[in-house]
Enzyme design. Structure first.
Site: not given
Ligand code: UD1
Length: 418
Positions: A23-24, A94, A118, A123, A125, A306, A398
Site C-alpha cells: 500500500k505505502n 492523509r 487523525c 501528524r 505536514i 505499523d 484500507r
C-alpha cells in the site's frame, strides 16, 4: 451497521499465502504519475480502499486509467485539469497530500486541503511545506487549504528535522522536476522510498542514495512514461507471520522480501517463533507460548510503528512482562483498551505500554480504531477462545487486500457480516 468480521478463535493456522503489493509504495507511485504526460504502467496495484481513494483523486486532477491485457494498470495524466485535492478526500486519507509535490512541480500550482489530526496523532505536514519552500515554492494556508505556487522549483539542500516517509517522498517527486540538484538529508530509508526512487528513475530521473539518509536528485526538464512493479507489502507480510505465531501454527508467506523485515523477524525469534527464511519466502512456526520481549518503534530499519499493534497482541500472550515503546506517533495505543476487553493486561504509561502476558484471550465484541489496530484485533480473535466480532473493519480494508480470504486459506474460521 458497517461490516464486521466474525472470528471463531483457536485454530492453528497452517499453509502458504502470498503477500500483496505494498500500500505505502502504491500510493506514492500513483501520485508520481502526475509528473509526466506519458503513460505510467503499474503492474500490480493492490485492491485496497486507500488505492481507490488516491486513484479517485488523481482522476479528478486529470488522470485516465486503463487496464492492460495482462491486468496491469495504465495511468496517464496527459493534461492536468485541476490543481486541487479537496478536503473530502484528504480527510479520508492523509496520504492524499502526496499529490502536492508532483502537482506543484509539474504545473506550478497546487491547492491541497490541510489534513487534520487523525486517530493515531497530530501528524502535521510542516516538514513537507518547509522543504517545498526551500525548493522555492511560495506557500500559504488559506481557508484550511495549502496554496502552493512556484514558477520553476530550484534544487537545494534540505535537511529534514525528523524522519518523515511521505515528506521525503513528496520532496523527491518535486525535486525530480526542479532545476538543478537537490540533496535531502535525514531522509527516510523505508523500502517504499526506495521503490519510489526506482519508479522515478524508470521515468528518467537521476536519483542516488535512496535507502540511505542522504538522497541526491538531479532535476529533469521532463519525465517520461515507464512500467513499474511495486514491492510486496512488508506490513501485510508481518501481520500474516504474526497470525502463524500467535495461533501456534505454521505459516509461510511467499512473495516476501526478508530484508525489509529484519527488525520484526528478530522480535518474532525473541518471542520464541521458529523462522525459516528463504530468498523470497518466510516460514514462521509459532511457539507453545510466546516469550516476553521489549520493543521500541523507530524509522526503518528499526521496528516499524505499523507492526506495533500486531506485535503487542502476540506479546499479550507471553509468559512475563514486555515493554513496548512507541516513538513515532503520540496516540497509537488505542488497540490496548480493546485487547484488555479480550482479557489482556496492558497498561499504558505515556509512550510505553506495559504488557503483562496472560495465558489466553477470550473472544469479545471489539472495535477497530485505525488500520493497524484493526489487524491486531483480528490477530487476537484468531488466538482467542470463542467468538470475536471486530466492528468498523473499513479501517482494515484500507490497507489489507482480502485479509479474511487469506486467513481462511490458512484454515482460520473467519467471516464477514455486511
Ligand atoms: C508513513 C506511512 C505510515 C507509517 C509512517 C511511519 C505512508 C502512506 N504512510 O506515514 O503507514 O506509519 O510513515 O512509518 O507511507 N511529522 C511531522 N511533520 C511532518 C511530517 C511528519 O512532525 O511534516 C511527524 C509525524 O507526526 C510523525 C513522524 O513525523 O510523528 C513520522 O511521520 P511520517 O513518517 O511523516 O508518517 P507518514 O509519512 O504520514
Amino acid at each position: 451497521m458497517a461490516a464486521r468480521l466474525v472470528i471463531e478463535g483457536g485454530v492453528p493456522l497452517r499453509g502458504a499465502v502470498s503477500a500483496s503489493s505494498a500500500k505505502n509504495a502504491a500510493l506514492p507511485a500513483l501520485a508520481a504519475t502526475l509528473l509526466t504526460a506519458e503513460p505510467v504502467v503499474l503492474e500490480n496495484l493492490p485492491a485496497l480502499a486507500d488505492v481507490t481513494t488516491i486513484s479517485r483523486l488523481i482522476e479528478q486532477l486529470g488522470a485516465e486509467f486503463a487496464v492492460e491485457r495482462d491486468g496491469a494498470t495504465r495511468v496517464r495524466v496527459a493534461r492536468v485539469k485541476s490543481h486541487e485535492a479537496p478536503y473530502e478526500l484528504v480527510s479520508t486519507m492523509r496520504a492524499s497530500v502526496l499529490v502536492l509535490g508532483p502537482l506543484l512541480a509539474r504545473t506550478g500550482v497546487a491547492r491541497v486541503a490541510l489534513p487534520g489530526g487523525c486517530a493515531i496523532g497530530l501528524r502535521p505536514i510542516d516538514l513537507h511545506l518547509k522543504g517545498l519552500r526551500r525548493l522555492g515554492a511560495d506557500i500559504g494556508i488559506e481557508n484550511g487549504y495549502v496554496e502552493a505556487r512556484a514558477s520553476r522549483l530550484k534544487g537545494c539542500r534540505i535537511s529534514l528535522d525528523l524522519v518523515t516517509v511521505t515528506g521525503t517522498e513528496n520532496l523527491m517527486m518535486a525535486a525530480a522536476l526542479a532545476e538543478g540538484t537537490t540533496v535531502i538529508e535525514n531522509a527516510a530509508r523505508e523500502p517504499e522510498v526506495v521503490d519510489l526512487a526506482r519508479l522515478l528513475q524508470a521515468m528518467g530521473a537521476t536519483i542516488e542514495g535512496a535507502g540511505t539518509e542522504r538522497i541526491e536528485i538531479v532535476g529533469a526538464a521532463e519525465l517520461g512514461g515507464c512500467r513499474h512493479r511495486i514491492i510486496p507489502d512488508r506490513i501485510e507480510t508481518g501481520t500474516l507471520l504474526v497470525a502463524g505465531a500467535i495461533t501456534g501454527g505454521d505459516v509461510t508467506v511467499t512473495n516476501a522480501v526478508p530484508r525489509h523485515l529484519g527488525a520484526l523477524l528478530a522480535k518474532l525469534e525473541e518471542a520464541g517463533a521458529v523462522l525459516d527464511v528463504g530468498e523470497n519466502r518466510i516460514r514462521c512456526r509459532g511457539p507453545e507460548r510466546p516469550r516476553p520481549t521489549d520493543v521500541i518503534t523507530s524509522p526503518f530499519p528499526g521496528f516499524p510503528t505499523d507492526m506495533q499493534a500486531q506485535l503487542m497482541t502476540l506479546l499479550g500472550l507471553a509468559e512475563g512482562l514486555s515493554r513496548i515503546t512507541e516513538t513515532i506517533f503520540e496516540n497509537r495505543f488505542m488497540h490496548a483498551a480493546e485487547l484488555n476487553r479480550m482479557g489482556a493486561r496492558i497498561e499504558i504509561d505515556g509512550a510505553m505500554a506495559l504488557v503483562r502476558g496472560v495465558p489466553h484471550y477470550q473472544g469479545a465484541p471489539v472495535m477497530a480504531t485505525d488500520l493497524r489496530a484493526s489487524a491486531s484485533l483480528v490477530l487476537a480473535g484468531l488466538a482467542a477462545r470463542g467468538r470475536t466480532e471486530v466492528s468498523r473493519v473499513y479501517h482494515l480494508d484500507r490497507g489489507y487486500e482480502r485479509l479474511e480470504a487469506k486467513l481462511q486459506s490458512l484454515g482460520a474460521r473467519v467471516g464477514r457480516l455486511a
